[in-house]
Design a protein around this motif. Sequence first.
Motif, PDB file in Angstrom:
ATOM      1  N   SER A  91      -5.177   7.664 -21.443  1.00 13.59           N
ATOM      2  CA  SER A  91      -5.247   7.659 -22.682  1.00 13.59           C
ATOM      3  C   SER A  91      -4.533   6.201 -23.290  1.00 13.59           C
ATOM      4  CB  SER A  91      -3.734   8.348 -23.179  1.00 13.59           C
ATOM      5  OG  SER A  91      -2.600   7.899 -21.907  1.00 13.59           O
ATOM      6  N   ASP A  92      -4.448   5.401 -22.833  1.00 11.39           N
ATOM      7  CA  ASP A  92      -3.634   3.766 -22.645  1.00 11.39           C
ATOM      8  C   ASP A  92      -4.079   3.404 -21.955  1.00 11.39           C
ATOM      9  OD1 ASP A  92      -2.351   1.817 -24.227  1.00 11.39           O
ATOM     10  OD2 ASP A  92      -0.878   2.231 -24.121  1.00 11.39           O
ATOM     11  N   GLY A  93      -5.238   2.417 -22.052  1.00  9.03           N
ATOM     12  CA  GLY A  93      -5.861   1.380 -21.340  1.00  9.03           C
ATOM     13  C   GLY A  93      -4.763   0.264 -20.680  1.00  9.03           C
ATOM     14  N   ARG A  94      -3.589  -0.037 -21.855  1.00  7.60           N
ATOM     15  CA  ARG A  94      -3.026  -0.869 -21.287  1.00  7.60           C
ATOM     16  C   ARG A  94      -1.955  -0.979 -20.643  1.00  7.60           C
ATOM     17  NH1 ARG A  94      -0.651  -2.217 -27.113  1.00  7.60           N
ATOM     18  NH2 ARG A  94      -0.657   0.843 -26.539  1.00  7.60           N
ATOM     19  N   ALA A  95      -1.542   0.509 -19.723  1.00  7.39           N
ATOM     20  CA  ALA A  95      -0.402   1.400 -19.635  1.00  7.39           C
ATOM     21  C   ALA A  95      -0.437   1.666 -17.964  1.00  7.39           C
ATOM     22  CB  ALA A  95       0.002   3.303 -20.253  1.00  7.39           C
ATOM     23  N   LYS A  96      -0.086   1.083 -16.852  1.00  7.86           N
ATOM     24  CA  LYS A  96       0.160   2.003 -15.563  1.00  7.86           C
ATOM     25  C   LYS A  96       0.108   2.860 -15.174  1.00  7.86           C
ATOM     26  CE  LYS A  96      -2.412  -2.141 -15.322  1.00  7.86           C
ATOM     27  NZ  LYS A  96      -3.664  -2.897 -15.483  1.00  7.86           N
ATOM     28  N   SER A  97      -0.638   3.616 -14.443  1.00  7.03           N
ATOM     29  CA  SER A  97      -0.495   5.110 -14.244  1.00  7.03           C
ATOM     30  C   SER A  97      -0.202   5.082 -12.490  1.00  7.03           C
ATOM     31  CB  SER A  97      -1.642   5.882 -14.189  1.00  7.03           C
ATOM     32  OG  SER A  97      -1.190   7.302 -13.492  1.00  7.03           O
ATOM     33  N   ILE A  98       1.115   5.383 -12.307  1.00  7.39           N
ATOM     34  CA  ILE A  98       1.445   5.230 -10.333  1.00  7.39           C
ATOM     35  C   ILE A  98       1.301   6.210  -9.324  1.00  7.39           C
ATOM     36  CG2 ILE A  98       3.182   3.857  -8.878  1.00  7.39           C
ATOM     37  CD1 ILE A  98       2.182   1.827 -11.034  1.00  7.39           C
ATOM     38  N   ALA A  99       0.855   6.240  -9.044  1.00 11.00           N
ATOM     39  CA  ALA A  99       0.893   7.659  -7.712  1.00 11.00           C
ATOM     40  C   ALA A  99       1.181   6.819  -5.850  1.00 11.00           C
ATOM     41  CB  ALA A  99      -0.534   7.632  -8.363  1.00 11.00           C
ATOM     42  N   LEU A 100       2.108   7.962  -5.524  1.00 10.72           N
ATOM     43  CA  LEU A 100       2.208   7.730  -4.363  1.00 10.72           C
ATOM     44  C   LEU A 100       0.449   7.766  -3.467  1.00 10.72           C
ATOM     45  CD1 LEU A 100       5.220  10.224  -3.597  1.00 10.72           C
ATOM     46  CD2 LEU A 100       4.883   7.635  -4.007  1.00 10.72           C
ATOM     47  N   SER A 101       0.536   6.414  -2.405  1.00  9.22           N
ATOM     48  CA  SER A 101      -0.334   6.033  -1.788  1.00  9.22           C
ATOM     49  C   SER A 101      -0.335   6.936  -0.614  1.00  9.22           C
ATOM     50  CB  SER A 101      -0.897   5.111  -1.374  1.00  9.22           C
ATOM     51  OG  SER A 101       0.390   4.617  -0.092  1.00  9.22           O
ATOM     52  N   LYS A 102      -1.557   8.226   0.455  1.00  6.77           N
ATOM     53  CA  LYS A 102      -1.105   8.160   1.292  1.00  6.77           C
ATOM     54  C   LYS A 102      -0.411   8.086   2.559  1.00  6.77           C
ATOM     55  CE  LYS A 102      -3.562  10.317   5.175  1.00  6.77           C
ATOM     56  NZ  LYS A 102      -5.118  10.782   6.294  1.00  6.77           N
ATOM     57  N   SER A 103      -0.231   6.392   2.762  1.00  5.57           N
ATOM     58  CA  SER A 103       0.441   5.961   3.175  1.00  5.57           C
ATOM     59  C   SER A 103       2.449   6.030   2.697  1.00  5.57           C
ATOM     60  CB  SER A 103       0.175   4.231   3.295  1.00  5.57           C
ATOM     61  OG  SER A 103      -1.125   3.991   4.081  1.00  5.57           O
TER      62      SER A 103
ATOM     63  N   LYS B 220       0.674  -1.182   0.490  1.00  7.04           N
ATOM     64  CA  LYS B 220       0.650  -0.440   0.229  1.00  7.04           C
ATOM     65  C   LYS B 220       1.049   1.464   0.034  1.00  7.04           C
ATOM     66  CE  LYS B 220      -3.922  -1.650   2.314  1.00  7.04           C
ATOM     67  NZ  LYS B 220      -3.876  -3.251   1.451  1.00  7.04           N
ATOM     68  N   LEU B 221       2.035   1.375  -0.672  1.00 12.88           N
ATOM     69  CA  LEU B 221       3.256   2.625  -0.936  1.00 12.88           C
ATOM     70  C   LEU B 221       2.147   2.986  -1.819  1.00 12.88           C
ATOM     71  CD1 LEU B 221       5.689   0.926   0.296  1.00 12.88           C
ATOM     72  CD2 LEU B 221       4.455   2.138   2.571  1.00 12.88           C
ATOM     73  N   ILE B 222       1.560   2.496  -2.671  1.00 12.74           N
ATOM     74  CA  ILE B 222       1.449   3.673  -4.383  1.00 12.74           C
ATOM     75  C   ILE B 222       0.150   2.720  -4.837  1.00 12.74           C
ATOM     76  CG2 ILE B 222       3.845   3.201  -5.291  1.00 12.74           C
ATOM     77  CD1 ILE B 222       3.063   1.259  -6.773  1.00 12.74           C
ATOM     78  N   THR B 223      -0.446   3.574  -5.291  1.00 13.02           N
ATOM     79  CA  THR B 223      -1.592   3.024  -6.120  1.00 13.02           C
ATOM     80  C   THR B 223      -1.135   3.452  -7.820  1.00 13.02           C
ATOM     81  OG1 THR B 223      -2.045   5.403  -6.732  1.00 13.02           O
ATOM     82  CG2 THR B 223      -2.691   4.759  -4.379  1.00 13.02           C
ATOM     83  N   MET B 224      -2.255   1.775  -8.425  1.00 11.28           N
ATOM     84  CA  MET B 224      -1.977   1.966  -9.559  1.00 11.28           C
ATOM     85  C   MET B 224      -3.594   1.364 -10.304  1.00 11.28           C
ATOM     86  SD  MET B 224      -0.096  -1.743 -11.237  1.00 11.28           S
ATOM     87  CE  MET B 224       1.208  -1.537 -10.575  1.00 11.28           C
TER      88      MET B 224
END
Length: 146
Positions: free
Chosen positions: A110-122, A101-105
């Motif tokens: 724009s491209d459903g095959r690609a994964k967008s990664i962000a920092l989670s609150k944790s 739970k360190l990131i969200t995915m």
Amino acid sequence: MFFLKELPSQQMVEGYTKQFSVKDPAAIQDALTMMRDASLLLRELESYFSEHSTSQLRFLVLIVIDREPQKQSLLASEIAERIDVSRPVMTRTLKSMLENKLITMEADSSDGRAKSIALSKSGKLFLKKILPGYYQVISSFMEGLK
């Protein structure tokens, strides 16, 4: 990593540089010293990360995402390019970070095959927690070199 604790003597380096027609033996000696120092610092950082149940790679993923203030997320491929690891290694790392739970995915808009990664609150809290010690390790190490 460079694990040679005791560097070759100046005389030894000069002997090799003459044998191989190297023009600046001092530069070779300086480079060997720099590689040894960098390896020692990396060892200290690895120990620090281990104390916090993480790794240098996981830390770098967090930092790479966090240092993009104009973006809320990065594609997994962008993170892999910035850290210079193979995609399989990045995929495994991101999977474990997602489980912790360190990131969200999410699928990229724009491209459903690609994964967008962000920092989670944790992930943000964890990074905020370990950054002071990270900088302290580096600062203390550099003080020791003076």
